[in-house]
Design a protein around this motif. Structure first.
Motif, mmCIF file in Angstrom:
data_model
loop_
_atom_site.group_PDB
_atom_site.id
_atom_site.type_symbol
_atom_site.label_atom_id
_atom_site.label_comp_id
_atom_site.label_asym_id
_atom_site.label_seq_id
_atom_site.Cartn_x
_atom_site.Cartn_y
_atom_site.Cartn_z
ATOM 1 N N THR A 14 9.645 -18.017 70.592
ATOM 2 C CA THR A 14 9.356 -18.347 71.991
ATOM 3 C C THR A 14 9.609 -19.836 72.232
ATOM 4 O OG1 THR A 14 7.710 -16.585 71.973
ATOM 5 C CG2 THR A 14 7.627 -18.111 73.821
ATOM 6 N N GLU A 15 9.322 -20.647 71.223
ATOM 7 C CA GLU A 15 9.587 -22.084 71.321
ATOM 8 C C GLU A 15 11.088 -22.367 71.389
ATOM 9 O OE1 GLU A 15 7.761 -26.124 69.453
ATOM 10 O OE2 GLU A 15 8.080 -24.461 68.049
ATOM 11 N N LYS A 16 11.899 -21.620 70.663
ATOM 12 C CA LYS A 16 13.349 -21.805 70.737
ATOM 13 C C LYS A 16 13.850 -21.572 72.161
ATOM 14 C CE LYS A 16 14.690 -20.661 66.009
ATOM 15 N NZ LYS A 16 15.400 -19.703 65.136
ATOM 16 N N VAL A 17 13.329 -20.538 72.793
ATOM 17 C CA VAL A 17 13.731 -20.259 74.175
ATOM 18 C C VAL A 17 13.234 -21.390 75.085
ATOM 19 C CG1 VAL A 17 13.548 -18.652 76.117
ATOM 20 C CG2 VAL A 17 13.832 -17.765 73.791
ATOM 21 N N ALA A 18 12.014 -21.869 74.867
ATOM 22 C CA ALA A 18 11.483 -22.985 75.672
ATOM 23 C C ALA A 18 12.368 -24.218 75.520
ATOM 24 C CB ALA A 18 10.047 -23.296 75.261
ATOM 25 N N LYS A 79 5.617 -10.892 73.065
ATOM 26 C CA LYS A 79 5.069 -9.594 73.454
ATOM 27 C C LYS A 79 4.329 -9.045 72.245
ATOM 28 C CE LYS A 79 5.405 -4.926 73.631
ATOM 29 N NZ LYS A 79 4.923 -4.287 72.423
ATOM 30 N N TRP A 80 3.030 -8.974 72.403
ATOM 31 C CA TRP A 80 2.237 -8.303 71.386
ATOM 32 C C TRP A 80 1.783 -6.985 71.976
ATOM 33 C CZ3 TRP A 80 -0.940 -13.175 69.625
ATOM 34 C CH2 TRP A 80 -0.120 -13.963 68.821
ATOM 35 N N THR A 81 0.928 -6.282 71.336
ATOM 36 C CA THR A 81 0.590 -4.916 71.722
ATOM 37 C C THR A 81 0.279 -4.771 73.212
ATOM 38 O OG1 THR A 81 -0.259 -4.648 69.498
ATOM 39 C CG2 THR A 81 -0.778 -2.925 71.071
ATOM 40 N N PHE A 82 -0.899 -5.217 73.643
ATOM 41 C CA PHE A 82 -1.282 -5.094 75.048
ATOM 42 C C PHE A 82 -1.492 -6.448 75.709
ATOM 43 C CE2 PHE A 82 -3.027 -1.151 73.145
ATOM 44 C CZ PHE A 82 -2.258 -0.250 73.847
ATOM 45 N N ASN A 83 -1.526 -7.501 74.930
ATOM 46 C CA ASN A 83 -2.044 -8.764 75.428
ATOM 47 C C ASN A 83 -1.675 -9.859 74.436
ATOM 48 O OD1 ASN A 83 -3.935 -10.765 76.346
ATOM 49 N ND2 ASN A 83 -5.521 -9.865 75.062
ATOM 50 N N GLY A 113 10.193 -7.922 69.708
ATOM 51 C CA GLY A 113 10.979 -7.322 68.649
ATOM 52 C C GLY A 113 10.843 -5.818 68.613
ATOM 53 N N GLY A 114 9.834 -5.322 69.273
ATOM 54 C CA GLY A 114 9.538 -3.909 69.152
ATOM 55 C C GLY A 114 9.965 -3.090 70.342
ATOM 56 N N PHE A 115 9.006 -2.539 71.018
ATOM 57 C CA PHE A 115 9.259 -1.580 72.075
ATOM 58 C C PHE A 115 8.236 -1.783 73.184
ATOM 59 C CE2 PHE A 115 6.550 -0.017 68.775
ATOM 60 C CZ PHE A 115 5.477 0.523 69.442
ATOM 61 N N PHE A 141 13.675 -11.635 75.988
ATOM 62 C CA PHE A 141 14.622 -12.030 74.961
ATOM 63 C C PHE A 141 14.232 -11.375 73.644
ATOM 64 C CE2 PHE A 141 14.365 -15.395 78.126
ATOM 65 C CZ PHE A 141 15.694 -15.520 78.497
ATOM 66 N N LYS A 142 15.149 -10.606 73.091
ATOM 67 C CA LYS A 142 14.885 -9.847 71.862
ATOM 68 C C LYS A 142 14.922 -10.755 70.639
ATOM 69 C CE LYS A 142 15.865 -5.333 69.974
ATOM 70 N NZ LYS A 142 14.881 -4.434 70.529
ATOM 71 N N ARG A 143 13.991 -10.510 69.738
ATOM 72 C CA ARG A 143 13.853 -11.308 68.513
ATOM 73 C C ARG A 143 15.184 -11.440 67.773
ATOM 74 N NH1 ARG A 143 9.435 -8.859 65.194
ATOM 75 N NH2 ARG A 143 10.898 -7.143 65.091
ATOM 76 N N ARG A 144 15.869 -10.340 67.564
ATOM 77 C CA ARG A 144 17.132 -10.366 66.824
ATOM 78 C C ARG A 144 18.155 -11.276 67.512
ATOM 79 N NH1 ARG A 144 18.662 -5.045 67.087
ATOM 80 N NH2 ARG A 144 19.750 -5.527 69.006
ATOM 81 N N ASP A 145 18.224 -11.192 68.853
ATOM 82 C CA ASP A 145 19.176 -12.021 69.591
ATOM 83 C C ASP A 145 18.824 -13.504 69.500
ATOM 84 O OD1 ASP A 145 20.556 -9.724 70.296
ATOM 85 O OD2 ASP A 145 19.574 -9.564 72.256
ATOM 86 N N ILE A 146 17.531 -13.820 69.494
ATOM 87 C CA ILE A 146 17.108 -15.222 69.331
ATOM 88 C C ILE A 146 17.514 -15.711 67.956
ATOM 89 C CG2 ILE A 146 15.123 -16.789 69.195
ATOM 90 C CD1 ILE A 146 13.722 -14.830 71.210
ATOM 91 N N ASP A 147 17.221 -14.909 66.929
ATOM 92 C CA ASP A 147 17.559 -15.290 65.554
ATOM 93 C C ASP A 147 19.055 -15.495 65.362
ATOM 94 O OD1 ASP A 147 14.876 -15.161 64.920
ATOM 95 O OD2 ASP A 147 15.005 -13.199 63.932
#
Length: 170
Positions: A14-18, A79-83, A113-115, A141-147
């Motif tokens: 998230t910091e990379k995107v920032a 994005k974590w589970t609900f919060n 990274g998930g769903f 932004f998807k984790r894989r694409d950031i990496d």
């Protein structure tokens, strides 16, 4: 015009995107501040994941004071589970800080990274709306694409959309 870029990043994605947002706003000579949302406790990932199962659960943050009036706040969250408890705490801070004042517009992005990222976005939209904030843009932004360094052109598009909402010439 002044922008606040606020983000919580556990893994650094998230910091990379920032950081990419900062580079893009700088290209347009936009004045901005950056705030890294930091919880008062440094917890392991599994503990954060457990806390994320409790919708709207806040978590105490290190002190932050708004140093300026912002036209827009750009918020980044994993994005974590609900919060994401630190982000919920930051939204609560914004709500209390702008009780009687004119609220800035909000844009946000999630890293995931998930769903079920769209359901997470919908929850964030509802939280901002319930607290009286107008969300003008959001992205994911998807984790894989950031990496793999594949999101930075999309970040530029995201910045352009934000600036259009602020009626800036680009």
């Amino acid at each position: 015009m002044k922008i606040l870029i606020a983000y919580f990043s556990f893994t650094g994605r998230t910091e990379k995107v920032a950081n990419s947002l900062c580079e893009n706003f700088s290209k347009f000579k936009i004045e901005f501040d950056v705030f890294k949302i930091e919880p008062i406790l440094n917890l392991p990932y599994l503990f954060w994941l457990l806390l994320s199962f409790f919708p709207k659960l806040p978590f105490p943050l290190k002190k932050f004071k708004l140093s300026s009036v912002y036209d827009i706040i750009v918020l980044g969250t994993p994005k974590w589970t609900f919060n994401c408890p630190p982000v919920i705490s930051f939204v609560n801070f914004l709500k209390s800080n702008f009780k009687d004042a004119k609220k800035p517009k909000v844009a946000f992005y999630i890293t995931y990274g998930g769903f079920k990222e769209d359901a997470f976005i919908e929850k964030l939209l509802k939280i901002f709306k319930a607290n009286g904030f107008e969300v003008v843009e959001f992205d994911k932004f998807k984790r894989r694409d950031i990496d793999e360094g594949k999101v930075f052109e999309r970040v530029e598009v995201f910045v352009n959309k934000i600036l259009m909402h602020l009626n800036q010439s680009i």
